[in-house]
Design an enzyme around this catalytic site. Structure first.
Site, short mmCIF file in Angstrom:
data_model
loop_
_atom_site.label_atom_id
_atom_site.label_comp_id
_atom_site.label_asym_id
_atom_site.label_seq_id
_atom_site.Cartn_x
_atom_site.Cartn_y
_atom_site.Cartn_z
N LYS A 88 27.09 3.99 2.64
CA LYS A 88 26.94 3.28 1.36
C LYS A 88 26.61 4.33 0.32
CE LYS A 88 25.43 -1.36 2.65
NZ LYS A 88 24.31 -2.34 2.63
N GLU A 137 10.96 1.62 7.03
CA GLU A 137 12.32 1.36 7.52
C GLU A 137 12.38 1.47 9.05
OE1 GLU A 137 14.65 0.14 5.65
OE2 GLU A 137 14.10 0.70 3.60
N LYS A 180 21.11 2.41 13.59
CA LYS A 180 21.95 2.26 12.39
C LYS A 180 23.40 2.58 12.73
CE LYS A 180 22.49 2.51 7.58
NZ LYS A 180 21.97 2.76 6.26
N GLU A 228 29.66 -4.52 6.01
CA GLU A 228 28.69 -5.62 5.87
C GLU A 228 29.35 -6.99 5.71
OE1 GLU A 228 25.05 -4.50 3.79
OE2 GLU A 228 24.77 -6.58 3.25
N ARG A 263 25.85 -6.12 9.76
CA ARG A 263 25.13 -5.08 9.00
C ARG A 263 24.02 -5.67 8.12
NH1 ARG A 263 27.50 0.49 6.30
NH2 ARG A 263 25.53 1.17 5.38
N ASN A 286 18.98 -5.53 6.28
CA ASN A 286 18.29 -5.95 5.06
C ASN A 286 17.03 -6.76 5.33
OD1 ASN A 286 20.24 -4.73 3.43
ND2 ASN A 286 21.58 -6.52 3.61
N HIS A 344 14.23 -6.88 2.86
CA HIS A 344 14.78 -6.40 1.59
C HIS A 344 15.01 -7.53 0.58
CE1 HIS A 344 15.25 -2.79 3.94
NE2 HIS A 344 15.80 -2.13 2.93
N HIS A 358 13.40 -6.55 -2.66
CA HIS A 358 14.14 -6.28 -3.91
C HIS A 358 13.59 -7.13 -5.06
CE1 HIS A 358 17.92 -4.57 -1.77
NE2 HIS A 358 17.10 -3.63 -2.13
N HIS A 382 10.36 1.80 -2.92
CA HIS A 382 11.23 0.88 -2.19
C HIS A 382 10.66 0.48 -0.81
CE1 HIS A 382 14.92 -0.90 -0.69
NE2 HIS A 382 14.92 -0.05 0.33
P1 NAD Z 1 14.28 10.06 -3.47
O1 NAD Z 1 15.62 10.59 -3.17
O2 NAD Z 1 13.97 9.71 -4.89
O3 NAD Z 1 13.20 11.10 -2.94
C1 NAD Z 1 11.83 10.80 -3.15
C2 NAD Z 1 11.09 11.98 -3.80
O4 NAD Z 1 10.84 12.97 -2.80
C3 NAD Z 1 11.84 12.66 -4.91
O5 NAD Z 1 10.94 13.04 -5.91
C4 NAD Z 1 12.42 13.90 -4.21
O6 NAD Z 1 12.67 14.96 -5.10
C5 NAD Z 1 11.31 14.23 -3.28
N1 NAD Z 1 11.68 14.97 -2.08
C6 NAD Z 1 12.78 14.79 -1.31
N2 NAD Z 1 12.70 15.53 -0.20
C7 NAD Z 1 11.54 16.22 -0.28
C8 NAD Z 1 10.89 17.12 0.57
N3 NAD Z 1 11.39 17.43 1.77
N4 NAD Z 1 9.71 17.65 0.18
C9 NAD Z 1 9.16 17.28 -1.01
N5 NAD Z 1 9.71 16.40 -1.84
C10 NAD Z 1 10.90 15.88 -1.48
O7 NAD Z 1 13.94 8.76 -2.60
P2 NAD Z 1 14.38 8.26 -1.15
O8 NAD Z 1 13.32 7.32 -0.74
O9 NAD Z 1 14.75 9.38 -0.28
O10 NAD Z 1 15.71 7.44 -1.45
C11 NAD Z 1 15.71 6.30 -2.27
C12 NAD Z 1 17.11 6.05 -2.71
O11 NAD Z 1 17.92 5.82 -1.55
C13 NAD Z 1 17.29 4.84 -3.59
O12 NAD Z 1 18.15 5.17 -4.65
C14 NAD Z 1 17.95 3.81 -2.69
O13 NAD Z 1 18.77 2.90 -3.40
C15 NAD Z 1 18.74 4.69 -1.78
N6 NAD Z 1 19.05 4.10 -0.46
C16 NAD Z 1 20.34 4.13 -0.06
C17 NAD Z 1 20.67 3.62 1.18
C18 NAD Z 1 22.09 3.72 1.66
O14 NAD Z 1 22.42 3.13 2.69
N7 NAD Z 1 22.92 4.45 0.96
C19 NAD Z 1 19.69 3.06 2.01
C20 NAD Z 1 18.38 3.06 1.56
C21 NAD Z 1 18.06 3.57 0.31
N1 GLY Z 2 20.36 0.25 3.97
C1 GLY Z 2 21.13 -0.84 4.45
C2 GLY Z 2 22.51 -0.45 4.84
O1 GLY Z 2 22.84 0.70 4.90
O2 GLY Z 2 23.29 -1.32 5.12
#
Ligand code: NAD
Ligand code: GLY
Length: 366
Positions: free
Chosen positions: A150, A192, A234, A244, A248, A252, A255, A259, A272
């Site tokens: 995604k 998660e 996953k 999905e 899939r 959620n 969620h 959300h 989140h």
């Molecule tokens: P993020 O990418 O914002 O990272 C969180 C913070 O940690 C940021 O400030 C980043 O710079 C910092 N950071 C990252 N790695 C680090 C490290 N090793 N050491 C120190 N700091 C570090 O947040 P996240 O929680 O990783 O991701 C959230 C995003 O993921 C949202 O946009 C959400 O929509 C998306 N998401 C996508 C999916 C998908 O299936 N594609 C699933 C869940 C969430």
């Molecule tokens: N984070 C939910 C999905 O990847 O489907």
């Protein structure tokens, strides 16, 4: 064999010609270049990251790519969810064009879910699609966002509203990156993983209950186990239902309410994973009211959430009517029907449609 390679674990995401490996290890960041030589990517490669992550891990990744003979550039976007937007994606596309990346080039997403999502999105639309590799550096990205394809950016009218399904060629997880991750971010990944336990695997849930100290102490064996198991779950779900259309949706769990909480608090109060933790508790309560599980199981879910220091309760000032309105506007609502993922025990959930909104309000105000 290097120290990193001794601890390597592999998970395969089976998607016919789009199948790929998830590699999990300790100290493997500097081996990425060598691994990529096995693919026949163009020599020019671009690392997409943000200054926070790049300052920590950029040198190791760039050196590894250069040592392997890649002609490497890096493109940084500012750190933060608010920069996961179309404007930043456009700026990355511009840099790729200026630097003449071609149709066989590869992008490396070095960072958390924000970097992974925007990089995957750009890779999916640049020249109608080029390769990309996920090098996730948050626990949430290790176990969730880097796997499954995604991709996307936010729109001012809604989170993750613009995006594609587009699989990476490889996911390269170095668990040592968690050493620099702020605790609050680590806990978002923990939420998660608890989710995977509830929806799929009672043994994983038991492990999260019993091995909390090792997990929070970043014990390598404990981390490798929970990350690998989460990726396996996953991978299995995504292999069965990439887009999905059914199964899939179980990912959620927590969620739907999560959300709504994020929207109502304008993404300022909860990260989140924290909102998902509250959502998992309240969706378990809905399952209890529906007669799918008993109160003991709800308490078990709440207790493990609390034990990690994640929130499980709704803030007093949140209006349940507003939360339900947000749920009704969620992008996962189809033909006006809200969908809830409700536990039927620990390790098993069902997808339930058509739950009366009064029912939900009752649980939210209990
Ligand atoms: P993020 O990418 O914002 O990272 C969180 C913070 O940690 C940021 O400030 C980043 O710079 C910092 N950071 C990252 N790695 C680090 C490290 N090793 N050491 C120190 N700091 C570090 O947040 P996240 O929680 O990783 O991701 C959230 C995003 O993921 C949202 O946009 C959400 O929509 C998306 N998401 C996508 C999916 C998908 O299936 N594609 C699933 C869940 C969430
Ligand atoms: N984070 C939910 C999905 O990847 O489907």
């Amino acid at each position: 064999m290097s120290a990193g390679e001794r601890t390597i674990q592999k998970v395969r995401v089976e998607l016919q010609e789009r199948s790929y490996e998830i590699i999990i290890g300790s100290g493997i960041l500097a081996n990425i270049g060598e691994k990529l030589l096995r693919f026949s990517f163009s020599p020019k490669i671009a690392v997409i990251s943000n200054p926070t992550v790049f300052n920590l891990y950029g040198d190791a990744v760039i050196a590894s790519l250069k040592n392997a003979g890649f002609d490497c550039l890096h493109i940084l976007i500012p750190d933060g969810e608010e920069y996961k937007n179309y404007n930043q994606a456009y700026q990355i596309l511009t840099e790729l064009l200026k630097n003449r990346l071609d149709r066989n080039s590869c992008l490396i997403a070095l960072g958390g879910g924000v970097i992974g999502d925007i990089t995957g999105f750009v890779a999916s639309i640049y020249m109608r699609g080029i390769h990309f590799v996920q090098v996730p550096t948050t626990l949430l990205a290790h176990v969730d966002s880097s796997v499954g394809g995604k991709t996307g950016v936010n729109h001012e009218l809604g989170k993750n509203m613009i995006g594609t399904f587009y699989q990476p060629r490889l996911v390269w997880i170095d668990i040592d990156t968690l050493k620099t991750l702020p605790k609050r971010e680590l806990l978002c990944g923990i939420a998660e993983i608890i989710k995977y336990g509830v929806i799929w695997d009672k043994d994983l849930f038991d492990f999260m209950e019993s091995e909390k100290d090792d997990i929070l102490g970043l014990n390598k064996n404990a981390l490798s186990f929970i990350i690998k198991r989460s990726c396996e779950i996953k991978a299995e779900v995504v292999s069965k239902d990439e887009r999905e259309s059914g199964l899939r949706a179980i990912l959620n769990y927590g969620h739907t309410i999560g959300h709504a909480i994020e929207t109502e608090t304008a993404y300022r109060k909860f990260l989140h994973g924290e909102a998902v933790a509250v959502g998992m508790h309240f969706e378990a309560k809905i399952a209890e009211l529906a007669g799918f599980i008993d109160n003991k199981q709800v308490i078990r879910i709440k207790t493990v959430i609390d034990s990690y220091g994640l929130p499980s309760e709704l803030p007093m000032d949140l209006d349940s009517n507003k939360l339900v309105s947000h749920m009704q506007l969620d992008k996962k609502v189809v033909a006006g029907e809200m969908k809830f993922i409700l536990p039927e025990g620990i390790g098993k959930v069902k997808i339930q449609k058509g739950i009366n909104s009064e029912y939900i309000k009752k649980v939210l105000t209990q």
